[in-house]
Write a protein that holds these residues in place. Structure first.
Motif, PDB file in Angstrom:
ATOM      1  N   MET A   1       0.833  -1.275   0.064  1.00 55.36           N
ATOM      2  CA  MET A   1      -0.047  -0.193  -0.019  1.00 55.36           C
ATOM      3  C   MET A   1       0.648   1.315   0.066  1.00 55.36           C
ATOM      4  N   ALA A   2       0.445   2.170  -0.807  1.00 58.65           N
ATOM      5  CA  ALA A   2       1.130   3.407  -1.028  1.00 58.65           C
ATOM      6  C   ALA A   2       1.007   4.448   0.311  1.00 58.65           C
ATOM      7  N   VAL A   3       2.539   5.067   0.297  1.00 62.56           N
ATOM      8  CA  VAL A   3       2.285   5.833   1.491  1.00 62.56           C
ATOM      9  C   VAL A   3       2.724   7.387   0.752  1.00 62.56           C
TER      10      VAL A   3
ATOM     11  N   LYS B   1       4.434  10.343  -2.939  1.00 63.44           N
ATOM     12  CA  LYS B   1       3.747   8.967  -2.859  1.00 63.44           C
ATOM     13  C   LYS B   1       4.572   8.047  -3.393  1.00 63.44           C
TER      14      LYS B   1
ATOM     15  N   GLU C   1       5.769   3.556  -2.653  1.00 59.10           N
ATOM     16  CA  GLU C   1       5.320   2.408  -2.423  1.00 59.10           C
ATOM     17  C   GLU C   1       5.500   2.190  -0.905  1.00 59.10           C
ATOM     18  N   LYS C   2       6.796   2.514  -0.472  1.00 58.35           N
ATOM     19  CA  LYS C   2       7.266   2.177   0.794  1.00 58.35           C
ATOM     20  C   LYS C   2       7.606   3.735   1.639  1.00 58.35           C
ATOM     21  N   GLU C   3       7.215   3.595   2.834  1.00 57.61           N
ATOM     22  CA  GLU C   3       7.340   4.907   3.553  1.00 57.61           C
ATOM     23  C   GLU C   3       8.900   5.392   3.576  1.00 57.61           C
TER      24      GLU C   3
END
Lengths: 577, 577
Positions: free
Chosen positions: B1-3, B71, B73-75
């Motif tokens: 989930m996108a961050v 935005k 994929e990973k924080e």
């Protein structure tokens, strides 16, 4: 010391040519200093006053009284002169009719004598004119109604009767017309040629037709309508029938429409009608300000000279708009009917709004001409929309859309996804300072937009205004090719692009609008062709000038029925049915 | 989930080119899905929202906050990307300055390094722009002010300072100009030629100049004014100075003036000024409706295309009006200043009223355009008067004045006797139905009128509109000769006749009006000639495009003073004086 003698004859009718000649005859009698022979209107009494002829006895005269005044050196001379009035009138009458065939007393018998006469010229005094015109229409004749002082109610009644029968009522107060080279009323001898005229203006028609002739051109026909035809109440009944007639007349290539500034609603209606014609129409509504000189087949001019020149230019080259064919409408789905304009240039957007105002009911914008059409949210289109992405609201801390296409690319995608979008209009401005390769960014976006629409089985039209020169750093030809390859239709004239889009969208809107039937019977084309023949009621000089022009004409020996008694006349007419 | 990770930097200033490039660099980092780098305006936040980047943390951002959103994929990726912002900006900066000479930090030192620079281009954000412009004016430089979001008060202040010094302020929000072939801001590469432009419209200037080029023509200069120059408050200061400059520029033969519809009063003032020029001026006030296409040296057009075409036609043949010389004014006595028009044709009278409205303060009539100018008594002239003798009031029981000249002959005599009459204007309408020899009756009357005036040692001008063709029964040439022999000046174009009369009477009125001094210092013609040199403050792309055009330019390494703190900036400026 000079003496003035007067006489008033109530309800006496004389032709105004006779009045003028009588006045001159009296004034020329030996011993007579001056004479006046006029109907007793306020203006005429004032004119007598200016000439020193207004004495107490005639101050109470009324407009339908004949007033006779003679100023002479001696009382006896003045009295004698007045006594000779009937004799002078009778003498003129006999001179006139000498050598003339029998003159019919009624329109009906005149029509029997010259059945080919399709036209009736009427120049009797205004208070009798409507009755004569009604009779002419009953006999199936077109009416050229020179008479003035005819009421608006009578005008409307006559024109409605005529419209039902496919007959023209030119007038009242129509001074001039030219039918197939023959001038009616006051008309100049004008060369034959491809320009047809409809005019709610006598000298307007004369001056424009004369200038066309002077500049080497010529006319098919010139139809007068009377000065009030384009008023709100009459609503241009004759103008419309005249335009329709010239549209069907194969010799007419260009139409000129002249009027004093018409009523706004009547003007809009007649222009809406004129736009449905296939021929160029040069419109001179003297004093009418149009903020667009040309749209569809209409060109607006402001003076007689300019009108004549423009008509001539158009008759040499009758193509007004870009010859771009209208694309097939059935490609578009029923819901597709809106424009989405995404502009980088503020004034290009403004010009587009201005032009589209003549094609579409209303276009929303973040910089609208009409404030009622301000977009609620500049980021979201509603119905027809043109958004100026160079407005301040978009450029705070962001490059101008001529340099940065991000906003347009995103918006293009959104508009393409909207099932109501039919046309997307973009401007692409090349030159120093602008993006080095707009087609490189917008081209793929256009392709994607077209694909989006196609997936939903819609045809999308993308039109581009390409602003640039062949010396611009972006390579104009390459930009045009790339945009065209992406599927856009590219114009270098902003004007032509917007008119193309406007026409297309108007056609799309029309798909759902029912066609209205014409509120009149069309005038037969035969009325314009062949030898001209007419019946003349009133001024004999009009008959004479028709004869000079080798037209056939029959003069009615007209007198007001019932000795001019209006009540009795009405009764007689009623009895006739 | 996108961050999504965000950062807000308050009061941070970055050039909008840098913002765009930073956004693209961030978005292109591995693992990053999308990025936003914008100033926190309402519109920009909404745009972030549309892209799904508007999270709660940045909703409260203000317009002068820099908003960064990533935005990923990973924080960790998102966080990393934000951490690299300064490094990316610094990398760009060093790339940019590599190979560059020392960049001056202030306008003043730039001016010292390139003293030939007569121009300053300013494209810093609006809130700083007026300060930079003020400084440029202080240094004696013309200002091209691209920046938008500059207040009206600042615009007026800057333009007044400039007017006193003979300097131009083009802008604010001025997108384009061409000086001696060099384009400033957004400008197309346009051929050199005889057309000069003044435009309160960026894309208007671009589209018209491009079309002129495409049609084979070319420009001397094109001066932008900023879109608000023709508003009521600014009053066209720059437009007026620009027109004045092009009038004096010997290479400019035709001037084009483009604007969105200006304030009515400002428009009238600028048109009054433009009419004093010796060169044709093509006016396209997009959406402005003129009810006369041309008067004096002004021609009104409605679209960019029409404007370009008209300018080109005029540059090939720059004569607009009849070449008829104005007759010497000193022949007329001081009291002689009024027109008396005696018409037989209603629409000819109406057209005359329409045209004269552009030359005279007001003309009384029995059929006026403006009801305030209705004649109290149709039989008596007052001041400038045009009377239509064919109106119903004169024709009851009387022949039309085209057939019967009695009224005109009498009135002619009365007008000639009036010591305030300078010009008598008549129409003479030939053709079928009209009097067989108008000149036979009007000629002697004109002669008599001229004699009456001469006896009182006055010069009287009698002008005739002669409507007729060489095929008319009255013999056009004979009529013209007879009228001319009687002492009248005869025109066949109604338009030309009325303009001649209008000009003459305006000149007569001017005899008593004092000349006003120009409210500005004239711009030196030298500003337009020679090699173009400028200082650029703001968008580097503008400097680059000047270099491409081989103009000399020096870039100022500008940063807002006091880190953008407005109060502190004001204080610093105050200390400078």
């Amino acid at each position: 010391m000079a003496v003035i003698k007067t006489e008033i004859r109530s309800g006496a009718y004389f032709d105004s040519v006779i009045l003028m000649q009588l006045q001159r005859s009296l004034a020329n009698l030996p011993g007579v200093i001056d004479a006046g022979v006029v109907m007793g209107t306020q203006a005429n009494l004032e004119l007598l006053d200016q000439s020193g002829l207004l004495v107490d006895e005639i101050k109470a005269a009324r407009s339908d009284d004949l007033v006779l005044v003679v100023k002479a050196e001696k009382e006896a001379t003045a009295q004698d002169a007045l006594g000779r009035v009937d004799e002078l009138v009778a003498a003129r009458r006999s001179r006139e009719t000498a050598g003339e065939d029998y003159l019919p007393k009624s329109l009906e018998s005149a029509a029997g004598m010259l059945p080919e006469a399709a036209w009736t010229l009427i120049s009797v005094p205004g208070r009798y004119a409507a009755r004569v015109a009604r009779e002419a229409l009953r006999l199936g004749k077109h009416v050229f109604l020179y008479s003035d002082n005819v009421s608006m109610e009578e005008e409307i009644e006559l024109k409605l009767i005529a419209a039902e029968k496919g007959l023209l009522v030119m007038g009242p107060d129509c001074g001039t017309a030219i039918i197939n080279g023959v001038g009616l009323g006051f008309a100049n001898q004008v060369r034959s040629g491809p320009i047809g005229m409809v005019a709610a203006s006598g000298t307007g028609l004369q001056q424009v037709s004369v200038r066309i002739h002077q500049l080497g051109g010529g006319l098919t026909h010139a139809l007068g309508t009377g000065g009030r035809d384009l008023s709100s109440r009459v609503g241009g009944i004759t103008a419309r029938m005249g335009l329709d007639l010239l549209e069907r007349d194969s010799k007419t290539k260009v139409i000129v429409l002249v009027s004093k500034p018409p009523d706004k609603q009547a003007a809009e209606a007649i222009l809406d009608f004129a736009r449905t014609l296939s021929k160029p129409v040069v419109v001179n509504f003297i004093g009418y300000a149009s903020n667009l000189r040309q749209f569809d087949n209409l060109v607006f001019t402001t003076t007689f000279d300019e009108t004549a020149k423009t008509a001539l230019e158009l008759s040499a080259q009758p193509v007004l708009e870009s010859s771009q064919e209208l694309i097939p409408l059935d490609q578009f789905k029923e819901d597709q009917r809106y424009l989405r304009g995404l502009f980088s240039g503020g004034t290009l957007a403004y010009e587009a709004l201005l032009i589209l105002d003549y094609y579409l009911p209303g276009v929303y914008s973040n910089a609208p001409i009409n404030k009622d059409f301000r977009l609620e949210n500049s980021l979201v289109s509603q119905e027809h929309t043109i958004v100026d992405l160079g407005e301040d609201e978009f450029t705070v801390g962001r490059l101008h859309p001529m340099m940065d296409h991000e906003l347009r690319v995103k918006r293009l995608e959104a508009e393409a996804a909207d099932p109501e979008t039919a046309v997307i209009l973009l401007d692409v401005v090349l030159g120093h300072g602008s993006h080095p390769d707009p087609a490189g960014e917008l081209g793929p976006a256009i392709q994607k937009a077209l694909k989006t629409a196609l997936k939903a089985q819609r045809h999308l039209e993308v039109t581009v205004i390409l602003t640039g020169t062949d010396e611009d750093p972006q390579d104009l030809d390459h930009q045009e090719k790339a945009l065209t390859a992406a599927g856009a239709r590219v114009f270098r004239s902003s004007d032509a692009a917007v008119r193309f889009v406007g026409k297309l969208l108007r056609e799309l809107e029309k798909r759902t609008a029912p066609e209205l039937a014409a509120p009149y019977q069309q005038v037969s084309l035969k009325s314009l062709s062949g030898d001209f023949a007419a019946i003349n009621v009133g001024l004999e000089s009009f008959m004479e000038s028709l004869k000079v022009q080798e037209a056939r004409v029959i003069q009615v020996d007209w007198k007001p029925a019932a000795g001019g008694d209006t009540d009795l006349m009405a009764l007689l007419e009623k009895m006739k049915g």
